[in-house]
Write a protein that holds these residues in place. Structure first.
Motif, mmCIF file in Angstrom:
data_model
loop_
_atom_site.group_PDB
_atom_site.id
_atom_site.type_symbol
_atom_site.label_atom_id
_atom_site.label_comp_id
_atom_site.label_asym_id
_atom_site.label_seq_id
_atom_site.Cartn_x
_atom_site.Cartn_y
_atom_site.Cartn_z
ATOM 1 N N THR A 1 -44.240 -16.507 -3.505
ATOM 2 C CA THR A 1 -43.694 -16.369 -2.146
ATOM 3 C C THR A 1 -42.431 -15.494 -2.128
ATOM 4 O O THR A 1 -41.587 -15.590 -3.025
ATOM 5 C CB THR A 1 -43.375 -17.783 -1.594
ATOM 6 N N ASN A 2 -42.311 -14.677 -1.107
ATOM 7 C CA ASN A 2 -41.158 -13.777 -0.953
ATOM 8 C C ASN A 2 -40.095 -14.337 -0.018
ATOM 9 O O ASN A 2 -40.427 -15.150 0.848
ATOM 10 C CB ASN A 2 -41.645 -12.428 -0.386
ATOM 11 N N PRO A 3 -38.838 -13.885 -0.173
ATOM 12 C CA PRO A 3 -38.341 -12.937 -1.170
ATOM 13 C C PRO A 3 -38.296 -13.622 -2.533
ATOM 14 O O PRO A 3 -37.566 -14.603 -2.724
ATOM 15 C CB PRO A 3 -36.949 -12.557 -0.681
ATOM 16 N N ALA B 1 -47.636 -3.221 -13.261
ATOM 17 C CA ALA B 1 -49.018 -2.752 -13.090
ATOM 18 C C ALA B 1 -49.049 -1.590 -12.099
ATOM 19 O O ALA B 1 -49.798 -0.616 -12.282
ATOM 20 C CB ALA B 1 -49.907 -3.889 -12.597
ATOM 21 N N ARG B 2 -48.231 -1.697 -11.052
ATOM 22 C CA ARG B 2 -48.171 -0.573 -10.089
ATOM 23 C C ARG B 2 -47.633 0.685 -10.772
ATOM 24 O O ARG B 2 -48.185 1.772 -10.616
ATOM 25 C CB ARG B 2 -47.269 -0.958 -8.908
ATOM 26 N N PHE B 3 -46.558 0.517 -11.525
ATOM 27 C CA PHE B 3 -45.939 1.656 -12.221
ATOM 28 C C PHE B 3 -46.962 2.279 -13.187
ATOM 29 O O PHE B 3 -47.147 3.507 -13.222
ATOM 30 C CB PHE B 3 -44.698 1.136 -12.961
ATOM 31 N N GLY C 1 -50.551 -8.341 6.992
ATOM 32 C CA GLY C 1 -50.651 -9.017 5.689
ATOM 33 C C GLY C 1 -50.153 -8.115 4.576
ATOM 34 O O GLY C 1 -49.753 -6.975 4.811
ATOM 35 N N SER C 2 -50.156 -8.654 3.368
ATOM 36 C CA SER C 2 -49.656 -7.897 2.221
ATOM 37 C C SER C 2 -50.691 -7.951 1.100
ATOM 38 O O SER C 2 -51.744 -8.573 1.243
ATOM 39 C CB SER C 2 -48.294 -8.462 1.779
ATOM 40 N N ALA C 3 -50.351 -7.293 -0.013
ATOM 41 C CA ALA C 3 -51.288 -7.188 -1.141
ATOM 42 C C ALA C 3 -51.733 -8.570 -1.622
ATOM 43 O O ALA C 3 -50.953 -9.527 -1.552
ATOM 44 C CB ALA C 3 -50.594 -6.454 -2.289
ATOM 45 N N TYR C 4 -52.965 -8.666 -2.085
ATOM 46 C CA TYR C 4 -53.390 -9.959 -2.646
ATOM 47 C C TYR C 4 -54.184 -9.849 -3.943
ATOM 48 O O TYR C 4 -54.051 -10.697 -4.806
ATOM 49 C CB TYR C 4 -54.144 -10.814 -1.620
ATOM 50 N N GLY D 1 -43.823 -0.152 -3.659
ATOM 51 C CA GLY D 1 -45.274 -0.344 -3.772
ATOM 52 C C GLY D 1 -45.816 -1.431 -2.863
ATOM 53 O O GLY D 1 -46.910 -1.295 -2.308
ATOM 54 N N GLY D 2 -45.082 -2.531 -2.715
ATOM 55 C CA GLY D 2 -45.551 -3.622 -1.855
ATOM 56 C C GLY D 2 -45.548 -3.188 -0.401
ATOM 57 O O GLY D 2 -46.500 -3.419 0.344
ATOM 58 N N GLY D 3 -44.475 -2.489 0.008
ATOM 59 C CA GLY D 3 -44.343 -2.039 1.387
ATOM 60 C C GLY D 3 -45.418 -1.018 1.741
ATOM 61 O O GLY D 3 -45.892 -0.982 2.886
ATOM 62 N N VAL E 1 -45.085 -8.537 -13.540
ATOM 63 C CA VAL E 1 -46.423 -8.120 -14.008
ATOM 64 C C VAL E 1 -47.027 -7.192 -12.949
ATOM 65 O O VAL E 1 -47.605 -6.143 -13.264
ATOM 66 C CB VAL E 1 -47.338 -9.356 -14.243
ATOM 67 N N LEU E 2 -46.848 -7.571 -11.684
ATOM 68 C CA LEU E 2 -47.369 -6.762 -10.574
ATOM 69 C C LEU E 2 -46.646 -5.415 -10.479
ATOM 70 O O LEU E 2 -47.289 -4.355 -10.386
ATOM 71 C CB LEU E 2 -47.175 -7.550 -9.267
ATOM 72 N N ASP E 3 -45.325 -5.440 -10.528
ATOM 73 C CA ASP E 3 -44.563 -4.191 -10.397
ATOM 74 C C ASP E 3 -44.868 -3.251 -11.568
ATOM 75 O O ASP E 3 -45.005 -2.036 -11.382
ATOM 76 C CB ASP E 3 -43.059 -4.496 -10.325
ATOM 77 N N ILE F 1 -48.451 -0.996 0.746
ATOM 78 C CA ILE F 1 -49.698 -1.724 1.052
ATOM 79 C C ILE F 1 -49.557 -2.483 2.380
ATOM 80 O O ILE F 1 -50.483 -2.491 3.191
ATOM 81 C CB ILE F 1 -50.077 -2.648 -0.131
ATOM 82 N N VAL F 2 -48.390 -3.069 2.615
ATOM 83 C CA VAL F 2 -48.156 -3.758 3.909
ATOM 84 C C VAL F 2 -48.379 -2.773 5.065
ATOM 85 O O VAL F 2 -49.040 -3.093 6.060
ATOM 86 C CB VAL F 2 -46.719 -4.348 3.954
ATOM 87 N N GLY F 3 -47.865 -1.555 4.912
ATOM 88 C CA GLY F 3 -48.016 -0.547 5.959
ATOM 89 C C GLY F 3 -49.475 -0.166 6.170
ATOM 90 O O GLY F 3 -49.919 0.018 7.297
HETATM 91 C C1 LMR Z 1 -45.965 -7.193 -3.038
HETATM 92 O O1 LMR Z 1 -45.156 -6.609 -3.744
HETATM 93 O O2 LMR Z 1 -47.112 -6.770 -2.829
HETATM 94 C C2 LMR Z 1 -45.591 -8.500 -2.411
HETATM 95 O O3 LMR Z 1 -44.283 -8.816 -2.758
HETATM 96 C C3 LMR Z 1 -45.801 -8.516 -0.940
HETATM 97 C C4 LMR Z 1 -44.855 -7.598 -0.181
HETATM 98 O O4 LMR Z 1 -44.419 -8.004 0.911
HETATM 99 O O5 LMR Z 1 -44.579 -6.479 -0.611
#
Ligand code: LMR
Length: 320
Positions: free
Chosen positions: A120-122, A151-153, A229-232, A218-220, A147-149, A222-224
């Protein structure tokens, strides 16, 4: 040996994806929890019916009652609201802090021996608050973000270099916000430092800087694109890697929002750092040498997390 029990708090898009991944991997029996009546039950029923087709054997149930997470070995928390386009993760602090209070109490009362992964964010503030509300030991509560950040990089670098993502080992430190610190000096392509590899491939520093910036946002991005909703997928698979490291005592070194006391000049803060995850939970935070520039970038990021903790304390006096 008794089957493991995985409790998923929040049955939205990440919760459902987590349940599917955990079932496919037969990590244990799964309880999907949500306060919305019918939703976890419906998802549990739908997912259970994947079993005969996909060939997995896992009992998946849905619940609106915290008593049903009793004795869980792993709890993954996605409860709360995601941001909308134009919002920052920090804008969710007030609303999600209240959710963490209810979830923390639910965990404390029903599965105080679990390994808890917060999404959950933040993120860095919510994992801290969840730990405070649950009262669990710091080594048993961790946040999923690094791990997510990373993976994006890694994905963006692999695309740029036209190499397999499997060969890119990317490294991101700090808070899970726009000030996160992708660290190029520890990022490699099959062992070759990324800056050297960029030279081999004729990729200039400006382009690497753009990739670092895209990772931070990267998260923003995908939100855009989603609009609602956001990434899942990637958040869920990242948390599953952490849960597997714990359940299998794998001693993996994963970047996670861990409790840091003394290392990196920090005192009692949850923030993204390389962490050994094994049967003891977060068993060790690995402190690496950083350049002066990396240190100052990390400070900007950790200062932003500190500010959020102060805001949490202002909103809920039991945290002060
Ligand atoms: C993400 O990085 O995908 C999550 O933290 C969701 C978001 O709001 O960016």
């Amino acid at each position: 040996m008794a089957r493991k029990k995985i409790a998923l708090i929040g049955s939205g898009m990440i919760g459902g994806t987590l349940a599917h991944l955990a079932a496919k991997k037969e990590m244990g029996d799964i309880v999907l929890f949500d306060i919305a009546e019918g939703m976890p039950q419906g998802k549990a029923l739908d997912l259970s019916q994947c079993g005969p087709v996909e060939g997995f054997d896992a009992k998946i149930t849905g619940s609106n009652d915290y008593a049903d997470i009793a004795g869980a070995d792993v709890v993954i928390v996605t409860a709360g609201v995601p941001r909308k386009p134009g919002m920052s993760r920090d804008d969710l602090l007030g609303i999600n802090l209240k959710v963490m209070k209810a979830v923390g109490e639910g965990i404390k009362n029903n599965c105080p021996d679990a390994f808890v992964i917060c999404i959950t964010n933040p993120l860095d503030a919510m994992v801290w608050a969840l730990r405070e509300f649950s009262g669990l030991p710091h080594n048993k509560v961790v946040g999923m973000a690094g791990v997510l950040d990373s993976a994006r990089f890694a994905t963006f670098l692999a695309w740029e270099f036209d190499v397999s993502v499997k060969d890119v080992n990317a490294f991101v430190l700090g808070g899970h916000g726009d000030t996160m610190v992708p660290v190029t000096s520890y990022t490699t392509v099959n062992g070759i430092p990324v800056n050297d590899f960029a030279k081999i491939k004729g990729v200039d520093q400006g382009r690497i800087d753009e990739i670092v910036d895209r990772t931070r946002k990267g998260g923003g991005e995908i939100v855009g694109l989603l609009g609602n909703g956001s990434a899942y997928y990637a958040p869920a698979t990242s948390a599953i890697a952490m849960a597997e490291a714990y359940l299998g005592d794998q001693k993996r070194i994963l970047p996670c929002a861990s409790y840091v006391e003394g290392k990196y000049g920090l005192d009692g803060l949850y923030v993204g750092v390389p962490t050994v995850i094994g049967a003891g939970g977060t068993e060790e935070v690995i402190e690496i040498e950083l350049s002066d520039e990396e240190k100052s970038n990390l400070k900007v990021s950790t200062d932003a997390v500190e500010e959020l903790l102060e805001a949490c304390k202002g909103l809920d006096s039991s945290l002060a």
